[in-house]
Design a protein around this motif. Structure first.
Motif, PDB file in Angstrom:
ATOM      1  N   GLU A 197       0.835  -1.054  -0.080  1.00  0.00           N
ATOM      2  CA  GLU A 197      -0.087   0.064  -0.039  1.00  0.00           C
ATOM      3  C   GLU A 197       0.911   1.186  -0.041  1.00  0.00           C
ATOM      4  N   ALA A 198       1.898   1.254   0.842  1.00  0.00           N
ATOM      5  CA  ALA A 198       2.682   2.525   1.132  1.00  0.00           C
ATOM      6  C   ALA A 198       3.459   2.758  -0.154  1.00  0.00           C
ATOM      7  N   PHE A 199       4.317   1.681  -0.778  1.00  0.00           N
ATOM      8  CA  PHE A 199       4.967   1.736  -2.013  1.00  0.00           C
ATOM      9  C   PHE A 199       4.047   2.338  -3.004  1.00  0.00           C
ATOM     10  N   ALA A 200       2.797   1.633  -3.433  1.00  0.00           N
ATOM     11  CA  ALA A 200       1.832   2.020  -4.252  1.00  0.00           C
ATOM     12  C   ALA A 200       1.868   3.930  -4.092  1.00  0.00           C
ATOM     13  N   LEU A 201       1.336   3.973  -3.009  1.00  0.00           N
ATOM     14  CA  LEU A 201       1.334   5.386  -2.871  1.00  0.00           C
ATOM     15  C   LEU A 201       2.418   6.302  -3.347  1.00  0.00           C
ATOM     16  N   GLY A 202       3.513   5.845  -2.711  1.00  0.00           N
ATOM     17  CA  GLY A 202       4.931   6.440  -3.079  1.00  0.00           C
ATOM     18  C   GLY A 202       5.128   6.525  -4.755  1.00  0.00           C
ATOM     19  N   ALA A 203       4.853   5.305  -5.254  1.00  0.00           N
ATOM     20  CA  ALA A 203       5.093   5.344  -6.829  1.00  0.00           C
ATOM     21  C   ALA A 203       4.105   6.501  -7.437  1.00  0.00           C
ATOM     22  N   ARG A 204       2.966   6.244  -7.039  1.00  0.00           N
ATOM     23  CA  ARG A 204       1.822   7.371  -7.673  1.00  0.00           C
ATOM     24  C   ARG A 204       2.506   8.809  -7.417  1.00  0.00           C
ATOM     25  N   CYS A 205       2.993   8.986  -6.397  1.00  0.00           N
ATOM     26  CA  CYS A 205       3.566  10.433  -6.190  1.00  0.00           C
ATOM     27  C   CYS A 205       5.089  10.389  -6.897  1.00  0.00           C
ATOM     28  N   GLY A 206       5.517   9.540  -7.749  1.00  0.00           N
ATOM     29  CA  GLY A 206       6.747   9.524  -8.227  1.00  0.00           C
ATOM     30  C   GLY A 206       7.940   9.133  -7.873  1.00  0.00           C
ATOM     31  N   ALA A 207       7.939   8.239  -6.623  1.00  0.00           N
ATOM     32  CA  ALA A 207       9.020   7.738  -6.257  1.00  0.00           C
ATOM     33  C   ALA A 207       9.274   6.193  -6.569  1.00  0.00           C
ATOM     34  N   ASP A 208      10.526   5.988  -6.784  1.00  0.00           N
ATOM     35  CA  ASP A 208      11.041   4.647  -7.546  1.00  0.00           C
ATOM     36  C   ASP A 208      10.865   3.953  -6.041  1.00  0.00           C
ATOM     37  N   PRO A 209      10.508   2.775  -6.413  1.00  0.00           N
ATOM     38  CA  PRO A 209      10.413   1.611  -5.167  1.00  0.00           C
ATOM     39  C   PRO A 209      11.818   1.115  -4.996  1.00  0.00           C
ATOM     40  N   HIS A 210      12.715   0.945  -5.831  1.00  0.00           N
ATOM     41  CA  HIS A 210      14.220   0.752  -5.538  1.00  0.00           C
ATOM     42  C   HIS A 210      14.658   1.807  -4.578  1.00  0.00           C
ATOM     43  N   MET A 211      14.486   2.949  -4.746  1.00  0.00           N
ATOM     44  CA  MET A 211      15.085   4.081  -3.985  1.00  0.00           C
ATOM     45  C   MET A 211      14.191   4.058  -2.509  1.00  0.00           C
ATOM     46  N   LEU A 212      12.891   3.765  -2.792  1.00  0.00           N
ATOM     47  CA  LEU A 212      12.206   3.743  -1.402  1.00  0.00           C
ATOM     48  C   LEU A 212      12.684   2.675  -0.604  1.00  0.00           C
ATOM     49  N   TYR A 213      13.103   1.497  -1.082  1.00  0.00           N
ATOM     50  CA  TYR A 213      13.681   0.474  -0.284  1.00  0.00           C
ATOM     51  C   TYR A 213      14.904   0.794   0.165  1.00  0.00           C
ATOM     52  N   GLU A 214      15.939   1.316  -0.535  1.00  0.00           N
ATOM     53  CA  GLU A 214      17.110   1.845  -0.217  1.00  0.00           C
ATOM     54  C   GLU A 214      17.109   2.787   1.300  1.00  0.00           C
ATOM     55  N   VAL A 215      16.134   3.697   0.996  1.00  0.00           N
ATOM     56  CA  VAL A 215      15.956   4.854   2.231  1.00  0.00           C
ATOM     57  C   VAL A 215      15.341   4.016   3.352  1.00  0.00           C
ATOM     58  N   VAL A 216      13.936   3.466   3.114  1.00  0.00           N
ATOM     59  CA  VAL A 216      13.294   2.921   4.586  1.00  0.00           C
ATOM     60  C   VAL A 216      14.261   1.842   5.144  1.00  0.00           C
ATOM     61  N   LYS A 217      15.164   1.207   4.290  1.00  0.00           N
ATOM     62  CA  LYS A 217      16.039   0.151   5.005  1.00  0.00           C
ATOM     63  C   LYS A 217      16.544   0.586   6.283  1.00  0.00           C
ATOM     64  N   THR A 218      17.087   2.024   6.158  1.00  0.00           N
ATOM     65  CA  THR A 218      17.680   2.379   7.448  1.00  0.00           C
ATOM     66  C   THR A 218      16.849   3.561   8.081  1.00  0.00           C
ATOM     67  N   SER A 219      15.476   3.466   7.857  1.00  0.00           N
ATOM     68  CA  SER A 219      14.928   4.427   8.655  1.00  0.00           C
ATOM     69  C   SER A 219      13.537   3.567   9.402  1.00  0.00           C
TER      70      SER A 219
END
Ligand code: NAD
Length: 315
Positions: A197-219
């Motif tokens: 759900e969260a990645f889908a919203l992020g992607a619709r807002c223009g965020a790349d799922p790979h980038m989201l993974y890299e950042v949330v991994k340490t968040s």
């Protein structure tokens, strides 16, 4: 031969349930030097694969029990477990005093206790030992094993369990292993769906799922489910199990049934259960359970294996 009188690699191990988890786990048992006995249900191929490595393939669970000191079962759920242990030609029919059943299925505490009563009456002993870590940990022998049952019996069986798992924890009496596993599954399923759900919203807002993974991994939003099901599954659009979606649906239903029986509201888990049911009804039951996260992302018309267009553009 009673296990009580046997130690070390001389222990004869029966292994029933050569599925996605059972086959690699049985290979670990063989690899540790235990003479291994197995049987098959419907598909013969996994038993043949194990036979190539030196296992003996017998005609029924009762025959497996007759040949083994310890019988290990890892089956889909309660029904198959009861059938295999208590049914015609089941483990109980081949059991003699001093033998041990270690059940590693994700099932209910109630079934486990019913099985323990029946086996105890025949002089047998039972450990309830579900697992976590998935198929890679099954192959590496690094599973987490949550063990319910007598602590001394666990110590006697520990060498066999250590061939399959790294973290082997005594969690209480028979049935408590199933309880701990149920809690883990509730959390794992919820982590997976919020990821979709969260990645889908992020992607619709223009965020790349790979980038989201890299950042949330340490968040602070991180969960291990990201490591387990983003690479190799969601980010690649791969759905071969792994862990079948219908098995996770079964696990969530076990939690919901427990909640109903104890009059405990499970608001989040109810929604999770409905989403798994919907994903299964849409034809994903035999896919890896990560397909449920893509099913949620599909509701927002997002594919998690695609880099999204820039925010504001029409998809
Ligand atoms: P699976 O469906 O791949 O395998 C189940 C196996 O049981 C199959 O080989 C099937 O032929 C066999 N079987 C069914 N009925 C039988 C019977 N009556 N006699 C003998 N064999 C029988 O399932 P799996 O993924 O290996 O999961 C097994 C258990 O482990 C489930 O309870 C599951 O919830 C749990 N689990 C799975 C994973 C995972 O990542 N796959 C991880 C942790 C726990």
């Amino acid at each position: 031969m009673a296990y009580r009188s046997r130690v070390g690699v001389d222990v004869k191990v029966g292994f029933i349930g050569l599925g996605a988890m059972g086959l690699p786990m049985a290979k670990r048992i063989l690899g540790a030097g235990h003479e291994t006995f197995t049987t098959f249900h419907r598909r013969r191929e996994p038993a043949d694969e194990l036979a190539m490595l030196g296992a003996h393939v017998l005609g029924s669970p009762a025959d497996v029990a007759r040949s083994s000191d310890i019988v290990i079962t890892i089956l889909p759920a309660d029904r198959e477990l009861k059938e295999t242990v208590l049914g015609d030609d089941g483990v109980l029919q081949g059991l003699s005093a001093g033998q041990v059943l270690i059940d590693m299925t994700t099932a209910t505490a109630l079934t486990m206790q019913e099985i323990e009563q029946a086996l105890r009456a025949a002089g047998g002993e039972v450990l309830d030992a579900p697992v976590s870590g998935g198929t890679p940990a099954a192959a590496e022998g690094s599973l987490t094993i949550m063990v319910g049952g007598d602590a001394r019996l666990l110590e006697r069986c520990r060498p066999v369990l250590e061939s399959m798992g790294k973290q082997i924890v005594h969690v209480g009496g028979v049935g408590q292993g199933k309880v701990v596993k149920m809690v883990n599954q509730m959390m794992a399923a919820a982590h997976l769906l919020i990821l979709g759900e969260a990645f889908a919203l992020g992607a619709r807002c223009g965020a790349d799922p790979h980038m989201l993974y890299e950042v949330v991994k340490t968040s602070s939003g991180y969960s291990r489910m990201m490591d387990l099901r983003l690479p190799g599954f969601l980010l690649e659009g791969a759905v071969a199990p792994g862990f079948r979606l219908d098995l996770m649906k079964k696990d969530i239903n076990l939690a919901l049934e427990s909640g109903r029986a104890l009059n405990i509201p499970l608001l989040l888990t109810s929604a999770v259960g409905q989403l798994f049911s919907a994903a299964s009804a849409a034809g994903n039951g035999d896919a890896d359970f990560s397909a449920a996260a893509q099913f949620v992302a599909d509701l927002a018309q997002v594919r998690l294996d695609e880099v999204p267009p820039a925010a504001g553009s029409n998809r």
